[in-house]
Motif scaffolding. Structure first.
Motif, mmCIF file in Angstrom:
data_model
loop_
_atom_site.group_PDB
_atom_site.id
_atom_site.type_symbol
_atom_site.label_atom_id
_atom_site.label_comp_id
_atom_site.label_asym_id
_atom_site.label_seq_id
_atom_site.Cartn_x
_atom_site.Cartn_y
_atom_site.Cartn_z
ATOM 1 N N ILE A 222 0.916 -1.190 0.283
ATOM 2 C CA ILE A 222 0.106 0.044 0.010
ATOM 3 C C ILE A 222 0.883 1.431 -0.007
ATOM 4 C CG2 ILE A 222 -0.270 0.212 2.561
ATOM 5 C CD1 ILE A 222 -3.216 0.536 -0.175
ATOM 6 N N ALA A 225 1.131 2.638 -3.488
ATOM 7 C CA ALA A 225 -0.262 2.438 -4.056
ATOM 8 C C ALA A 225 -0.554 3.965 -4.984
ATOM 9 C CB ALA A 225 -1.487 2.477 -2.970
ATOM 10 N N LEU A 249 -7.988 -2.542 -3.662
ATOM 11 C CA LEU A 249 -7.232 -2.301 -2.531
ATOM 12 C C LEU A 249 -7.899 -3.031 -1.445
ATOM 13 C CD1 LEU A 249 -7.347 0.370 -4.644
ATOM 14 C CD2 LEU A 249 -5.665 1.229 -3.023
ATOM 15 N N ILE A 268 -2.241 -3.071 -2.735
ATOM 16 C CA ILE A 268 -3.013 -2.813 -4.189
ATOM 17 C C ILE A 268 -2.553 -4.045 -5.053
ATOM 18 C CG2 ILE A 268 -1.268 -0.893 -4.599
ATOM 19 C CD1 ILE A 268 -3.431 0.211 -6.304
#
Ligand SMILES: Cc1cc2nc3c(=O)[nH]c(=O)nc-3n(C[C@H](O)[C@H](O)[C@H](O)COP(=O)(O)OP(=O)(O)OC[C@H]3O[C@@H](n4cnc5c(N)ncnc54)[C@H](O)[C@@H]3O)c2cc1C
Length: 461
Positions: A222, A225, A249, A268
């Motif tokens: 993440i 992301a 996500l 993600i």
């Protein structure tokens, strides 16, 4: 409900070939359960039809006895519109027969089939039509609301591939709707939901595909992301329509290609399918592996039907679910900040937010060419609140609503009717968009008394 007299039910039983379930029957409890466990409705009777004639009998019975009527296709609608309290449910789960004409590239399939049923029939001939991404979803509800999935960028919405439908109307008549027969009804069925009758048979156009397709997942942490999302946006704008890439996500599920320390951490994922020769797809997907430092990937050539079932384990029936959704014509940087903020405060391990990429062929038909109007949508986002314990209802629903509100300034304003929850009556007009008034006209013609109202309703009044 007016108390249904036993004699009336006996009358129905006399002519009905399928199964009639009453609250006293053993099978009733499981028959009233649908995908979303927050829905807990108790119909007076559930009629499992075995044929179009059974559907006619059931429609006539509900109408003549003033019963609330619900229609169950695959039972996946988040709003729970496959069930009703007190009334009659037409359950189509026994009507799944499919027939493929490989030469003409057409399939006809009954109104209770799931996506798995349809894919299995068509893939036996190396053919497919665009459907959704979870194989247990019903063909009927998905199609009637529009329908999109991995093949939509290349071949359009599911409704763009509908050739004809057999419909039992509120009057109990069986009609065929197509470009030539009842064209007004055919127009309305392609996005207007279950408002116009019970569809007992669909006919779709098919396209060559697979059976092996290049598909799979590439997973990033993440922390990367925002950069991944920016590169994803640029990449997809130039990608050929054969290539579909969605972003998901969520917390990492315990997938075997991810190391154990990643499990349960926010990630993600890029989920992809190439609808063409896998050899041509390989070099095209290469840049997706260089958006950052992947935590792992599982990409290769696999049977299309397997990829169509890849997300099923995360989407099993029986959990509590609450959705909110927006359409987007572009993805803005500000949206990325908001989505990352909310993924970092997920209220349950099963909640997720995904951006489904449509665009491509879905944008080419005119907005008034079928009831499905949102031809400007490049992405459909779904905020999927999902949890097990009723004690978490309030927390998970609040998270979904808060994120929905925070992301609203970046949305295009349209809404996908198949993603609306039961409490989104105020968005029904938005979902039908500029086609709403024409839908009302068709509704007045085919269902003037609003027999089919257990849905995202188009009120004839
Ligand atoms: C896990 C999951 C994944 C999904 N993924 C996608 C996706 O990738 N793409 C996408 O487009 N959508 C997706 N959806 C949304 C899906 O399209 C809707 O939930 C759709 O309503 C499901 O259809 P159903 O037949 O299973 O539902 P049901 O709940 O049985 O029916 C939905 C509505 O359609 C009516 N209806 C059902 N059958 C008939 C019929 N034969 N004739 C007339 N009316 C009928 C019902 O009365 C009800 O109002 C997904 C849903 C779930 C739960």
């Amino acid at each position: 409900m007016t108390q249904l007299q036993a004699t009336k039910i006996d009358e129905l039983k006399g002519s009905f070939k399928g199964e009639i379930l009453l609250p006293s029957d053993d099978a009733y409890e499981s028959a009233r359960k649908i995908w979303n466990a927050t829905i807990d409705k108790h119909p007076a009777l559930i009629v499992r039809c075995s044929s179009t004639s059974d559907v006619v009998r059931a429609v006539n019975f509900a109408r003549d006895n003033g019963l609330v009527l619900a229609v169950r296709g695959g039972g996946h609608n988040i709003a729970g519109s496959a069930m009703c309290d007190d009334g009659l449910v037409i359950d189509l789960s026994k009507m799944k027969a499919a027939k493929v004409d490989p030469g003409a590239r057409r399939v006809t399939i009954e109104g209770g089939a799931t996506l798995a049923d349809l894919d299995a029939a068509t893939q036996a001939h190396g053919l497919a039509t665009p459907l959704g991404i979870n194989s247990t979803t019903g063909v009927a509800g998905l199609t009637l609301g529009g329908g999109f999935g991995w093949l939509s960028r290349k071949y359009g919405m599911t409704v763009d591939n509908l050739e004809s439908a057999e419909v039992v109307t509120a009057a109990g008549e069986v009609v065929r709707a197509s470009a030539k027969e009842h064209p007004d009804l055919f127009w309305a069925l392609r996005g207007g939901g279950g408002n116009f009758g019970v569809v007992t048979r669909f006919e779709f156009r098919l396209h060559p595909l697979g059976p092996g397709v290049l598909s799979g997942l590439i997973v990033y942490p993440i922390a990367e992301a925002k950069s991944v999302l920016r590169q994803y946006r640029e990449f997809l704008a130039k990608a050929p329509e054969e290539l579909s890439v969605w972003t998901v996500l969520r917390q990492a599920p315990p997938l075997p290609f991810l190391s154990e320390e990643v499990h349960g951490k926010p990630i993600i994922a890029l989920a992809l399918l190439y609808a063409g020769d896998p050899k041509q797809g390989e070099p095209l997907i290469e840049p997706l592996r260089r958006f950052g430092t992947p935590l792992g990937e599982h990409v290769g050539v696999q049977p299309y039907v397997n990829w169509q079932q890849a997300f099923d384990p995360l989407l099993t029936p029986g959990a509590r679910n609450y959705w909110k959704s927006h359409n987007f014509s572009t993805l803005k940087d500000g949206l990325f900040d908001v989505v990352i903020e909310y993924i970092n405060k997920l209220p349950s391990p099963q909640c997720e937010i995904f951006f489904g990429a449509i665009g491509g062929a879905t944008t080419r038909p005119a907005p008034d060419s079928a009831a499905y109007a949102h031809r400007d949508a490049q992405f459909v986002m779904n905020v999927h609140g999902r949890w097990e314990d009723p004690a978490d209802d309030e927390r998970c629903i609040r998270w979904a609503r808060d994120y929905f509100n925070a992301s609203a300034p970046f949305a295009s304003g349209g809404a996908y009717v198949n993603f609306l929850t039961a409490d989104e009556g105020d968005r029904v007009r938005t979902a039908y968009g500029p086609n709403y008034d024409r839908l009302v006209q068709v509704k007045r013609k085919y269902d003037p008394n609003n027999l089919f109202r257990t849905n995202q309703n188009i009120n004839p009044a």
